[in-house]
Design a protein around this motif. Sequence first.
Motif, PDB file in Angstrom:
ATOM      1  N   ARG A  52       5.272  24.312  22.081  1.00 37.64           N
ATOM      2  CA  ARG A  52       6.546  25.311  21.440  1.00 37.64           C
ATOM      3  C   ARG A  52       7.128  26.738  21.711  1.00 37.64           C
ATOM      4  O   ARG A  52       5.478  27.499  21.843  1.00 37.64           O
ATOM      5  N   LEU A  53       7.923  27.630  21.364  1.00 41.14           N
ATOM      6  CA  LEU A  53       7.862  28.762  21.727  1.00 41.14           C
ATOM      7  C   LEU A  53       7.143  29.295  20.758  1.00 41.14           C
ATOM      8  O   LEU A  53       6.282  30.881  21.012  1.00 41.14           O
ATOM      9  N   ASP A  54       7.145  28.509  19.684  1.00 34.38           N
ATOM     10  CA  ASP A  54       5.460  29.353  18.822  1.00 34.38           C
ATOM     11  C   ASP A  54       4.761  29.578  19.236  1.00 34.38           C
ATOM     12  O   ASP A  54       3.770  30.304  18.499  1.00 34.38           O
ATOM     13  N   LEU A  55       3.871  28.732  19.866  1.00 37.60           N
ATOM     14  CA  LEU A  55       2.795  28.621  20.387  1.00 37.60           C
ATOM     15  C   LEU A  55       1.737  28.412  18.763  1.00 37.60           C
ATOM     16  O   LEU A  55       0.908  29.134  19.205  1.00 37.60           O
ATOM     17  N   ASP A  56       2.407  26.911  17.988  1.00 40.67           N
ATOM     18  CA  ASP A  56       1.359  26.801  17.448  1.00 40.67           C
ATOM     19  C   ASP A  56       0.807  25.807  18.103  1.00 40.67           C
ATOM     20  O   ASP A  56       0.197  25.985  19.760  1.00 40.67           O
ATOM     21  N   PRO A  57      -0.430  24.334  17.880  1.00 41.01           N
ATOM     22  CA  PRO A  57      -1.142  24.217  17.687  1.00 41.01           C
ATOM     23  C   PRO A  57      -0.980  22.854  19.199  1.00 41.01           C
ATOM     24  O   PRO A  57      -2.263  22.384  19.811  1.00 41.01           O
ATOM     25  N   TRP A  58       0.519  22.538  18.863  1.00 35.79           N
ATOM     26  CA  TRP A  58       0.490  21.474  19.553  1.00 35.79           C
ATOM     27  C   TRP A  58       0.759  21.897  20.796  1.00 35.79           C
ATOM     28  O   TRP A  58       1.417  22.873  21.482  1.00 35.79           O
ATOM     29  N   ARG A  59       0.445  20.385  22.095  1.00 37.22           N
ATOM     30  CA  ARG A  59       0.450  20.689  23.587  1.00 37.22           C
ATOM     31  C   ARG A  59       0.649  19.482  24.114  1.00 37.22           C
ATOM     32  O   ARG A  59       0.726  18.449  23.331  1.00 37.22           O
ATOM     33  N   LYS A  60       1.611  19.391  25.269  1.00 42.65           N
ATOM     34  CA  LYS A  60       1.772  18.161  26.231  1.00 42.65           C
ATOM     35  C   LYS A  60       1.358  18.803  27.610  1.00 42.65           C
ATOM     36  O   LYS A  60       1.654  19.451  28.046  1.00 42.65           O
ATOM     37  N   PRO A  61       0.583  18.422  27.930  1.00 40.64           N
ATOM     38  CA  PRO A  61      -0.323  18.965  29.264  1.00 40.64           C
ATOM     39  C   PRO A  61       0.212  18.039  30.658  1.00 40.64           C
ATOM     40  O   PRO A  61       0.538  17.020  30.291  1.00 40.64           O
ATOM     41  N   CYS A  62      -0.028  18.902  31.865  1.00 38.42           N
ATOM     42  CA  CYS A  62       0.638  17.677  32.932  1.00 38.42           C
ATOM     43  C   CYS A  62      -0.630  16.514  33.280  1.00 38.42           C
ATOM     44  O   CYS A  62      -1.549  16.873  33.111  1.00 38.42           O
TER      45      CYS A  62
END
Length: 257
Positions: free
Chosen positions: A247-257
């Motif tokens: 997400r643009l705010d670069l919080d902890p959420w991520r979805k890696p390849c």
Amino acid sequence: MVLLLLAACSGPSPAPDPVPTRPPGARWQPEPGTAWQWQLDGRVDPGVDVPVYDIDGFVNTAEDVAGLHREGRKVICYVNAGAWEDFRPDAGDFPAALRGKGNGWPGERWLDIRRLDALRPLMERRLDMCRDKGFDAVEPDLVDGYLHDTGFPLTAAHQLAYNRMLARAAHARGLAIGLKNDLPQIPQLVGVYDFAVNEECAQYDECAALTPFIRAGKAVFHVEYALTNAEFCPQARALGLSSMRKRLDLDPWRKPC
């Protein structure tokens, strides 16, 4: 150093920097495909099981970095090298004459990177902070001001001189350094930067420009914001990028390849 800066500021086509020779283990250099987490929103959440974290150098403490190290992780120190931020504790150290136009983010203004004499000590103090907190590397942001309307007549030569200065200063402190975006200058800078950090190269069909880092055995840490993983991961895997959606705010959420 003076000769190098003069060479960087003259001539239409600067020659690429040679790949430096150094003893093994002298400085951390992440390899292509290394998984990572990028969190700039608040204090770090250490719950993601990846070997590399890229976190804000001011917000996070030496204890935060040490905690990540205890888990066997390398830690990158995010600092803004291209824009003044009114919310940083050292904001008052930047003379008003160095501050240009706003860059679209609240409280930020582009810096006059032509003024190496004034900016070098300010950036060196930020790098000292990263070193003293125990970081392994630094990610200087907004090192492509010459591509934007900054309020200053910046050129590619000014940017090369500034970016090379940052790399020398980081290496003098034992820190690895990543080149943030600035795709046009990768051929000149891949030799003196230890990895790359990129935003949205798939969105703008630019990912192939990052392959010099991969060929040099250096990681490319890459994020997309708007595209789905299905839209960018196949190409990212093929190129050897370390890619994820954020997400643009670069919080902890991520979805890696």
